[in-house]
Design an enzyme around this catalytic site. Sequence first.
Site, PDB file in Angstrom:
ATOM      1  CE1 TYR A 162      40.785 -47.506 -28.067  1.00  0.00           C
ATOM      2  CE2 TYR A 162      39.495 -49.311 -27.151  1.00  0.00           C
ATOM      3  CZ  TYR A 162      40.492 -48.859 -27.995  1.00  0.00           C
ATOM      4  OH  TYR A 162      41.185 -49.741 -28.771  1.00  0.00           O
ATOM      5  CE  LYS A 221      40.530 -38.691 -15.109  1.00  0.00           C
ATOM      6  NZ  LYS A 221      40.118 -37.677 -14.122  1.00  0.00           N
TER       7      LYS A 221
END
Length: 233
Positions: free
Chosen positions: A152, A158
Amino acid sequence: MKLLVTGANRGLGLALTTVSIKRGHTVFAGVREQGDRTEALEQLQTLFPKQLMILPLDITEESTCDHAAQHVKASVGTIDAIINNAGLLTERDKRIEELDMNEVHKTFNVNVYGPMRVIKHFLPILSRGDQAGIINISSEAGSFANAYGGDYPYAMSKHALNMFTEQLRHALKGTDISVLAIHPGWMQTDMGGQDAPLSPQEAANGIVDIIERKKHIQASSSFIDFKGQPMQV
């Protein structure tokens, strides 16, 4: 070209530094602390003392980003590319019920706020020539299309980095500055493990080709892979 590479002491960062220097570029290799100077990076500096400057740069501390930018400005005036490579992967394979939220915060501090701090302070000294570029090293894990219900902090950070990259691309529209988030592939690094199919050098060569504008990028968004092909957002 004069390049800044964060997280330059190992893995992809070291490969990017090595490939760039061997192609004749000058690299400011950002490392967090004096103790992060790896033997490989030290050897590279010994071999290429005029092309490699090891730069103290802790991307989680804004004051050091400011100090590093001022040092580079005083040394060379401007740079041609910023490569935000430093990254963090924690809480691997943990379920949401098991997450340490301090680790989540730490991940965002490195993977999202870190590149933002670097660009905030280094953008003013980025050249406005036709080779100027900003590269944020991202991951396919940050794609909605590739969501897999794990990692997560890494995946979410990202994706946030991808959004920041796209925002920045629009903010700099009309300049010659290329702004890209690049998925470097699954590599044989401390993060990727030894079962990965790619070497960091292979990914680094592709990324430096993109920086040198040897590849024609046809993606409609800023999110691509190290070969220059579009990634699913």
